[in-house]
Scaffold this active site. Structure first.
Site, PDB file in Angstrom:
ATOM      1  N   ALA A 284       0.867  -1.186   0.000  1.00  0.00           N
ATOM      2  CA  ALA A 284       0.000   0.000   0.000  1.00  0.00           C
ATOM      3  C   ALA A 284       0.903   1.236   0.000  1.00  0.00           C
ATOM      4  O   ALA A 284       0.790   2.123   0.853  1.00  0.00           O
ATOM      5  CB  ALA A 284      -0.969  -0.007   1.185  1.00  0.00           C
TER       6      ALA A 284
ATOM      7  N   HIS B  49       6.969   5.849   1.397  1.00  0.00           N
ATOM      8  CA  HIS B  49       7.780   4.713   0.947  1.00  0.00           C
ATOM      9  C   HIS B  49       8.651   5.127  -0.247  1.00  0.00           C
ATOM     10  O   HIS B  49       9.823   4.757  -0.326  1.00  0.00           O
ATOM     11  CB  HIS B  49       6.880   3.560   0.488  1.00  0.00           C
ATOM     12  CG  HIS B  49       6.005   3.000   1.560  1.00  0.00           C
ATOM     13  ND1 HIS B  49       4.635   3.172   1.563  1.00  0.00           N
ATOM     14  CD2 HIS B  49       6.297   2.252   2.650  1.00  0.00           C
ATOM     15  CE1 HIS B  49       4.123   2.553   2.608  1.00  0.00           C
ATOM     16  NE2 HIS B  49       5.102   2.000   3.297  1.00  0.00           N
TER      17      HIS B  49
END
Ligand code: PAF
Length: 285
Positions: free
Chosen positions: A32, A37
């Site tokens: 996700a 990230h």
């Protein structure tokens, strides 16, 4: 970008890069993926020669089965984002590739896990340390990248790498926030528009506490005020609000100018557990 599902195939592939003296950067995730990230991927691309990301929703670190069930999973979208970011390889194992037999080993981090996340999520950090150890054995990266949003996880993993002598440098990158301050989290996907607005108060409370501490308010008082502020926000249930020493995450004592202070909170909004923190350098005397 190469996609690996088997650890042996990934290990062999990385060995070829290692033999050519390429430095390997690793970004472990549970998928996700969001800009937080991707900032870790970008940092790894900047500092190392070959970047590997892993996506694995690790059952061993969920103490709440409902949270595990509801954890967002979107592998196709994640792969597309990683590809576009220029990541070189992704490791997407099935659970039995990682846990061929039920693990028995347990990790304990003493005082470091007796507070905050470790206190409210018993067994969580043992599960995190287990998966990260397994992944570090497979990838053997020169550097591994983690977001400061999970500050206690960062401190736990620094300790893990030190205690077990992994030949990997832990790199901690700043929390990525929306323009209004909300810390990016895969769990934000589960919030309604109103829930998202409510969640913004976490950042407000963190900032107010930081200002209070810098203005000379005793940390204990600043932390109580921040908790009271959050308790007064409708539909927000704070779990904790702590102002601690930045490295050990233990109670602040004799704080000196330049000392690192961590201000950390966790709260439920619409049944979703959110965490956030600020690391500040004390400017007082
Ligand atoms: O921070 C996370 O997403 C996870 O805790 C990690 C480090 C990938 C281990 O599963």
């Amino acid at each position: 970008m190469l996609v690996f599902r088997k650890k042996e195939a990934l290990r062999q592939h990385l060995q070829e890069h290692r033999l050519q003296n390429t430095t390997i950067g690793f970004v472990p995730t549970m998928g996700a993926l969001h800009q937080g990230h991707l900032s870790l991927i970008r940092k790894s691309l900047e500092l190392t020669g070959y970047t590997v990301c892993s996506i694995f929703v690790n059952p061993a670190q969920f103490n709440n089965p409902e949270d595990l069930k509801k954890y967002p999973r979107m592998p196709e979208q994640d792969i597309a984002l990683l590809e576009a970011a220029g990541c070189h390889a992704v490791f997407l194992p099935e659970a039995d590739e990682i846990y061929p037999t039920p693990p028995l080993v347990q990790f304990s981090f003493g005082p470091l896990e007796k507070v905050m996340e470790g206190y409210y999520r018993p067994g969580h950090f043992s599960g995190v340390a287990l998966i990260v150890s397994k992944l570090l054995h497979i990838v053997q990266p020169h550097m591994a990248f983690f977001g400061q949003k999970d500050l206690q996880q960062c401190r736990i993993l620094e300790q893990l790498v030190k205690d077990l002598g992994f030949n990997t440098e832990i790199q901690i990158e700043p929390t990525v926030r929306e323009a209004d301050g909300l810390a990016l989290s895969s769990r934000n996907l589960r919030l309604s528009r109103e829930g998202r607005q409510t969640a913004l108060h976490l950042y407000v409370a963190l900032q107010q506490a930081a200002e209070a501490v810098q203005a000379g308010i005793v940390p204990d008082v600043a932390q109580k005020n921040a908790l009271a502020y959050l308790q007064n926000i409708p539909n927000l249930e704070p779990e904790y609000f702590y102002i601690t020493e930045g490295g050990t995450l233990q109670e602040l004592r004799n704080v000196q100018k330049g000392d690192q202070i961590a201000i950390c909170t966790a709260a439920y909004v619409e049944g979703v557990r959110l965490i956030d923190n600020l690391l500040i350098s004390y400017q007082g005397n």
